[in-house]
Design a protein around this motif. Structure first.
Motif, mmCIF file in Angstrom:
data_model
loop_
_atom_site.group_PDB
_atom_site.id
_atom_site.type_symbol
_atom_site.label_atom_id
_atom_site.label_comp_id
_atom_site.label_asym_id
_atom_site.label_seq_id
_atom_site.Cartn_x
_atom_site.Cartn_y
_atom_site.Cartn_z
ATOM 1 N N SER A 137 4.592 11.675 1.571
ATOM 2 C CA SER A 137 3.450 10.684 0.901
ATOM 3 C C SER A 137 3.323 9.734 2.179
ATOM 4 N N TYR A 138 4.004 9.681 3.010
ATOM 5 C CA TYR A 138 3.896 8.693 3.977
ATOM 6 C C TYR A 138 2.842 9.140 5.130
ATOM 7 N N TYR B 269 0.779 -1.196 0.169
ATOM 8 C CA TYR B 269 0.129 -0.004 -0.050
ATOM 9 C C TYR B 269 0.882 1.155 -0.055
ATOM 10 N N LYS B 270 2.160 1.260 0.637
ATOM 11 C CA LYS B 270 2.852 2.340 0.613
ATOM 12 C C LYS B 270 3.104 2.892 -0.662
ATOM 13 N N TYR C 129 -1.637 7.736 4.244
ATOM 14 C CA TYR C 129 -2.373 6.625 4.483
ATOM 15 C C TYR C 129 -3.269 6.907 5.690
ATOM 16 N N TRP D 149 8.274 12.311 -1.727
ATOM 17 C CA TRP D 149 8.672 11.033 -0.894
ATOM 18 C C TRP D 149 8.584 11.040 0.543
#
Length: 556
Positions: free
Chosen positions: A286-287, A108-109, A290, A283
């Motif tokens: 983006s974490y 999913y990451k 979720y 980058w």
């Protein structure tokens, strides 16, 4: 996981062409034809413009003027890409269809990174349709060679990467800040509509800031045209744009134009470093995606839902049937946040045009410039731009207005309202709204050029008639050929009937522009009278067929 995602995306394309294959293949071919003709028009326009500047402008102003054009063009193009990426990015990240299966996998990451690639693919169309013809015209004018051409294309791709990375990073970062605030301040509810509203406010604040910076631009002072002894340099022009990431690309193009390939490579290197920093930032940011996606899927907690239910506004559809239909259309338009964002996107492009017009007005009045020789051409160009935006708004919102209601057609079918009355409810709603929007456009354009009352009356009459015809044509065509496969306005607008509407309405707008130019230059009313009578006759014929059209609509 990347291979699986690509297979899934390609599967969607294959599935699209499984039904009505012939019609969809023809539509795709027509798309290519439209793109080619549009590219040829852009190529011809810029080729003639470059040629005029090269041969018709004094040598001391030539290079600075070229740089100013490059800086302005790239800045506007980057702004359009940013707003477009924001609209598509928000829904691709948090409201994408059939994405839950992928986010539920161990990989999913990688999902936000794949959305970044998808956003790049969407953003590359302006490069193909708009920028590529400009580069070809530029390359033909200066015979730069294949190496220089590839360097410019590579740098433009870097600009696309840069703008998309910044845009998606801001989306996720702003969303995460909103999430943290909702955790700290209990009354602040965290939901998708609030998130979209915050993004809109952010865009508006930035537009206001940019407007304050550029609204007072004095082109005469920038080029020092009021001082015969002053020397204008590229450094003077570049100082106004050096804070923007597009500046490096503009300087690179200018360096290639002047034959300095090494200097162009230096500017390309600077742009590469900026793009790498933007990619690294995305980058890292983006974490945060979720947890935001999880909350958006879960919605508000029960206590907040009860609070919203108790305090929510109850809509009363009282009054006449027409009034109730007006309320219904307003409610649907305001609740569809994807359409709200796309309307904001088109409005931003329109505001750019207004900004250019207002800056032109300030400079004309400040320096008492005589533009009488080109007044008819300028007024005609303004009419073309206004007609283009009306066609774009109509294509996005009016043409799909029946198809998007196919899921709730049973409600309308059982309501105590005839289908003909439903049509005219929608028709009067959109016609009144777009006529008001067109009058605002024309009022601004008339004030910019300071035209006479007679000339203003010409353009106003033609624009109002054009709006009525385009909205009528879009409404009739959309009802006659509803899309029974999708309720997405983007898909509906790119159908064969959507392409036919686009081509026909743009040709009609061009005919209106020619009529206006003839009236302004020759002073004869026969052109306007013929255009108005012809248009109103067509409108009357189309409206007389409403009952027949609605009997064939999607609601039967």
């Amino acid at each position: 996981m990347l291979r699986l995602f690509l297979q899934f995306e390609l599967g969607k394309v294959k599935k699209y062409f499984k039904t009505n294959t012939t019609a969809k293949v023809i539509t795709a071919v027509l798309f290519l034809v439209v793109f080619v003709f549009l590219g040829m028009g852009i190529y011809g326009f810029f080729a003639s413009g470059f040629r005029y500047i090269y041969f018709g402008i004094e040598e001391e102003f030539k290079i600075p003027l070229f740089l100013f054009i490059y800086e302005t063009f790239l800045l506007i193009l980057a702004g359009v890409i940013v707003v477009s990426s924001m609209v598509s990015g928000v829904f691709n990240l948090f409201r994408g269809q059939n994405d839950a299966w992928f986010i539920g996998t161990p990989g999913y990451k990688i999902f936000p990174k794949l959305i970044f690639v998808k956003s790049l693919f969407v953003s590359i169309w302006p490069l193909i349709i708009i920028f590529l013809p400009v580069v070809l015209a530029f390359n033909k004018m200066y015979q730069l060679g294949f190496g220089s051409f590839l360097l410019i294309i590579f740098s433009v791709i870097l600009l696309l990467v840069l703008t998309n990375a910044i845009t998606l990073s801001l989306i996720v970062f702003i969303g995460y800040l909103y999430f943290l605030v909702s955790k700290i301040i209990t009354p602040v509810a965290f939901h998708f509509k609030g998130f979209v509203a915050i993004l809109l406010v952010t865009v508006i604040v930035n537009l206001v800031y940019v407007w304050k910076v550029v609204s007072q631009l004095d082109l005469v002072r920038i080029f020092k045209a009021d001082n015969a002894d002053a020397i204008i340099t590229t450094a003077n022009i570049g100082s106004y744009f050096e804070a923007f990431p597009t500046h490096s690309l503009a300087m690179e193009i200018l360096s290639l134009q002047r034959g300095n390939f090494n200097e162009a490579l230096t500017h390309a290197g600077n742009l590469t470093l900026i793009a790498l920093v933007a990619i690294i930032a995305w980058w890292l940011v983006s974490y945060l995606f979720y947890p935001l996606w999880q909350v958006f899927q879960e919605g508000n907690n029960k206590e907040t839902e009860k609070k919203n239910t108790r305090s929510g506004k109850v809509y009363q559809f009282q009054g006449s049937q027409l009034t109730a239909l007006f309320k219904k259309e307003s409610l649907i338009a305001s609740r569809n946040w994807k359409n709200v964002l796309w309307f904001s996107f088109l409005a931003c492009i329109w505001l750019v045009q207004i900004g250019v017009s207002v800056i032109m007005e300030h400079n004309i009045r400040r320096h008492e410039t005589d533009i009488s020789a080109t007044l008819a051409i300028l007024q005609t160009i303004q009419f073309v731009i206004a007609a283009y935006f009306i066609c774009a708004f109509t294509l996005r919102f009016v043409f799909p207005s029946f198809s998007i209601e196919k899921k709730t057609s049973w409600i309308l079918g059982t309501a105590p309202v005839s289908m003909t009355r439903l049509f005219f409810g929608k028709y009067f709603f959109y016609t009144s709204f777009f006529v008001l929007l067109g009058l605002v456009m024309n009022y601004i354009n008339v004030n910019v050029l300071n035209v006479s009352i007679t000339q203003a009356l010409y353009s106003t009459t033609l624009l109002v008639v054009t709006i009525v015809f385009v909205v009528t044509f879009g409404m009739i065509l959309g009802a006659l050929f509803p899309n029974k496969e999708s309720d997405d306005p983007g898909v509906i607008s790119t159908s064969m009937s959507g392409l036919f509407f686009t081509a026909s309405s743009l040709l009609y707008g061009g005919l209106g522009a020619w009529t206006l130019y003839q009236a302004l230059t020759k002073g004869e009313l026969v052109f306007i009278e013929a255009f108005v009578l012809f248009s109103l006759l067509l409108v009357a014929v189309m409206l007389s067929r409403v009952s027949y059209v609605m009997r064939r609509s999607i609601f039967d």
